[in-house]
Design a protein around this motif. Structure first.
Motif, PDB file in Angstrom:
ATOM      1  N   UNK A 198     -12.271  18.567 -71.785  1.00  0.00           N
ATOM      2  CA  UNK A 198     -13.478  18.103 -72.457  1.00  0.00           C
ATOM      3  C   UNK A 198     -14.655  18.912 -71.940  1.00  0.00           C
ATOM      4  N   UNK A 199     -15.502  19.368 -72.860  1.00  0.00           N
ATOM      5  CA  UNK A 199     -16.707  20.096 -72.485  1.00  0.00           C
ATOM      6  C   UNK A 199     -17.734  19.092 -71.953  1.00  0.00           C
ATOM      7  N   UNK A 200     -18.360  19.407 -70.820  1.00  0.00           N
ATOM      8  CA  UNK A 200     -19.311  18.486 -70.215  1.00  0.00           C
ATOM      9  C   UNK A 200     -20.682  18.529 -70.889  1.00  0.00           C
ATOM     10  N   UNK A 201     -20.948  19.510 -71.714  1.00  0.00           N
ATOM     11  CA  UNK A 201     -22.238  19.623 -72.383  1.00  0.00           C
ATOM     12  C   UNK A 201     -22.159  19.114 -73.826  1.00  0.00           C
ATOM     13  N   UNK A 202     -21.163  19.537 -74.581  1.00  0.00           N
ATOM     14  CA  UNK A 202     -21.082  19.163 -75.995  1.00  0.00           C
ATOM     15  C   UNK A 202     -20.174  17.966 -76.243  1.00  0.00           C
ATOM     16  N   UNK A 203     -19.286  17.635 -75.305  1.00  0.00           N
ATOM     17  CA  UNK A 203     -18.369  16.511 -75.485  1.00  0.00           C
ATOM     18  C   UNK A 203     -17.179  16.833 -76.368  1.00  0.00           C
ATOM     19  N   UNK A 211     -20.138  23.594 -63.830  1.00  0.00           N
ATOM     20  CA  UNK A 211     -19.830  22.810 -65.024  1.00  0.00           C
ATOM     21  C   UNK A 211     -18.592  23.369 -65.700  1.00  0.00           C
ATOM     22  N   UNK A 212     -17.823  22.498 -66.331  1.00  0.00           N
ATOM     23  CA  UNK A 212     -16.724  22.906 -67.194  1.00  0.00           C
ATOM     24  C   UNK A 212     -17.237  22.834 -68.619  1.00  0.00           C
ATOM     25  N   UNK A 213     -17.440  24.002 -69.233  1.00  0.00           N
ATOM     26  CA  UNK A 213     -18.072  24.041 -70.547  1.00  0.00           C
ATOM     27  C   UNK A 213     -17.267  24.924 -71.489  1.00  0.00           C
ATOM     28  N   UNK A 224     -25.503  26.574 -76.268  1.00  0.00           N
ATOM     29  CA  UNK A 224     -26.507  25.519 -76.274  1.00  0.00           C
ATOM     30  C   UNK A 224     -27.415  25.621 -75.051  1.00  0.00           C
ATOM     31  N   UNK A 225     -26.832  25.912 -73.889  1.00  0.00           N
ATOM     32  CA  UNK A 225     -27.625  26.079 -72.668  1.00  0.00           C
ATOM     33  C   UNK A 225     -28.548  27.280 -72.811  1.00  0.00           C
ATOM     34  N   UNK A 226     -28.065  28.361 -73.396  1.00  0.00           N
ATOM     35  CA  UNK A 226     -28.914  29.531 -73.604  1.00  0.00           C
ATOM     36  C   UNK A 226     -30.051  29.237 -74.579  1.00  0.00           C
ATOM     37  N   UNK A 227     -29.827  28.352 -75.521  1.00  0.00           N
ATOM     38  CA  UNK A 227     -30.831  28.064 -76.538  1.00  0.00           C
ATOM     39  C   UNK A 227     -31.904  27.096 -76.039  1.00  0.00           C
ATOM     40  N   UNK A 228     -31.497  25.948 -75.476  1.00  0.00           N
ATOM     41  CA  UNK A 228     -32.468  24.912 -75.111  1.00  0.00           C
ATOM     42  C   UNK A 228     -32.769  24.864 -73.616  1.00  0.00           C
ATOM     43  N   UNK A 229     -31.971  25.521 -72.795  1.00  0.00           N
ATOM     44  CA  UNK A 229     -32.179  25.497 -71.350  1.00  0.00           C
ATOM     45  C   UNK A 229     -31.229  24.529 -70.671  1.00  0.00           C
ATOM     46  N   UNK A 230     -30.996  24.777 -69.392  1.00  0.00           N
ATOM     47  CA  UNK A 230     -30.031  23.972 -68.629  1.00  0.00           C
ATOM     48  C   UNK A 230     -30.497  22.534 -68.473  1.00  0.00           C
ATOM     49  N   UNK A 253     -30.266  20.609 -71.799  1.00  0.00           N
ATOM     50  CA  UNK A 253     -28.867  20.407 -72.185  1.00  0.00           C
ATOM     51  C   UNK A 253     -28.215  19.320 -71.331  1.00  0.00           C
ATOM     52  N   UNK A 254     -28.508  19.297 -70.028  1.00  0.00           N
ATOM     53  CA  UNK A 254     -27.952  18.264 -69.151  1.00  0.00           C
ATOM     54  C   UNK A 254     -28.500  16.890 -69.527  1.00  0.00           C
ATOM     55  N   UNK A 255     -29.800  16.806 -69.821  1.00  0.00           N
ATOM     56  CA  UNK A 255     -30.386  15.516 -70.193  1.00  0.00           C
ATOM     57  C   UNK A 255     -29.783  14.992 -71.500  1.00  0.00           C
ATOM     58  N   UNK A 256     -29.559  15.876 -72.476  1.00  0.00           N
ATOM     59  CA  UNK A 256     -28.931  15.456 -73.728  1.00  0.00           C
ATOM     60  C   UNK A 256     -27.506  14.984 -73.495  1.00  0.00           C
ATOM     61  N   UNK A 257     -26.748  15.695 -72.648  1.00  0.00           N
ATOM     62  CA  UNK A 257     -25.360  15.323 -72.373  1.00  0.00           C
ATOM     63  C   UNK A 257     -25.284  13.986 -71.654  1.00  0.00           C
ATOM     64  N   UNK A 258     -26.221  13.721 -70.747  1.00  0.00           N
ATOM     65  CA  UNK A 258     -26.219  12.449 -70.016  1.00  0.00           C
ATOM     66  C   UNK A 258     -26.575  11.302 -70.953  1.00  0.00           C
ATOM     67  N   UNK A 259     -27.573  11.487 -71.817  1.00  0.00           N
ATOM     68  CA  UNK A 259     -27.955  10.376 -72.694  1.00  0.00           C
ATOM     69  C   UNK A 259     -26.925  10.117 -73.782  1.00  0.00           C
ATOM     70  N   UNK A 260     -26.136  11.123 -74.168  1.00  0.00           N
ATOM     71  CA  UNK A 260     -25.061  10.911 -75.130  1.00  0.00           C
ATOM     72  C   UNK A 260     -23.787  10.399 -74.467  1.00  0.00           C
ATOM     73  N   UNK A 261     -23.721  10.429 -73.121  1.00  0.00           N
ATOM     74  CA  UNK A 261     -22.586   9.873 -72.405  1.00  0.00           C
ATOM     75  C   UNK A 261     -21.455  10.845 -72.142  1.00  0.00           C
ATOM     76  N   UNK A 262     -21.685  12.160 -72.320  1.00  0.00           N
ATOM     77  CA  UNK A 262     -20.635  13.145 -72.078  1.00  0.00           C
ATOM     78  C   UNK A 262     -20.418  13.390 -70.589  1.00  0.00           C
ATOM     79  N   UNK A 263     -21.447  13.165 -69.793  1.00  0.00           N
ATOM     80  CA  UNK A 263     -21.387  13.407 -68.356  1.00  0.00           C
ATOM     81  C   UNK A 263     -22.386  12.469 -67.684  1.00  0.00           C
ATOM     82  N   UNK A 264     -22.146  12.150 -66.424  1.00  0.00           N
ATOM     83  CA  UNK A 264     -23.126  11.377 -65.662  1.00  0.00           C
ATOM     84  C   UNK A 264     -23.671  12.272 -64.545  1.00  0.00           C
TER      85      UNK A 264
END
Length: 86
Positions: free
Chosen positions: A4-9, A49-51, A58-64, A67-78
């Motif tokens: 599972x990708x830790x950024x995109x899920x 990270x395992x991505x 996505x990290x290159x586009x919006x920044x690390x 991207x981490x904040x989006x992944x945490x709020x969507x529940x892909x990673x804590x």
């Protein structure tokens, strides 16, 4: 390690191998996963990270940090699962 990708899920998908005679057997479509180290400027540390390739884009586009904040709020990673490298 789960596939599972830790950024995109994104996860591995299940599908069929279809032969010439149309026989179907189950197979798995795996992701293009790899481990990558990033320098996390906000915390002044290196993280691992395992991505997948889409997560790297996505990290290159919006920044690390974003991207981490989006992944945490969507529940892909804590925040506890993010591995800090000493």
């Amino acid at each position: 390690m789960s596939k599972i990708c830790q950024i995109t899920g994104k996860k591995a998908m299940i599908g069929n191998n279809v032969s010439h005679s149309k026989r179907r057997t189950k197979r798995s479509f795996d992701l293009n996963l790899f481990k990558k180290k990033f320098y996390y400027v906000e915390q002044d540390c290196w993280i691992s990270l395992t991505i997948c390739a889409a997560g790297l884009r996505m990290i290159n586009k919006v920044g690390l940090d974003a991207a981490l904040k989006q992944a945490v709020e969507k529940g892909y990673i804590s925040w506890d699962e993010i591995r800090v490298i000493a």
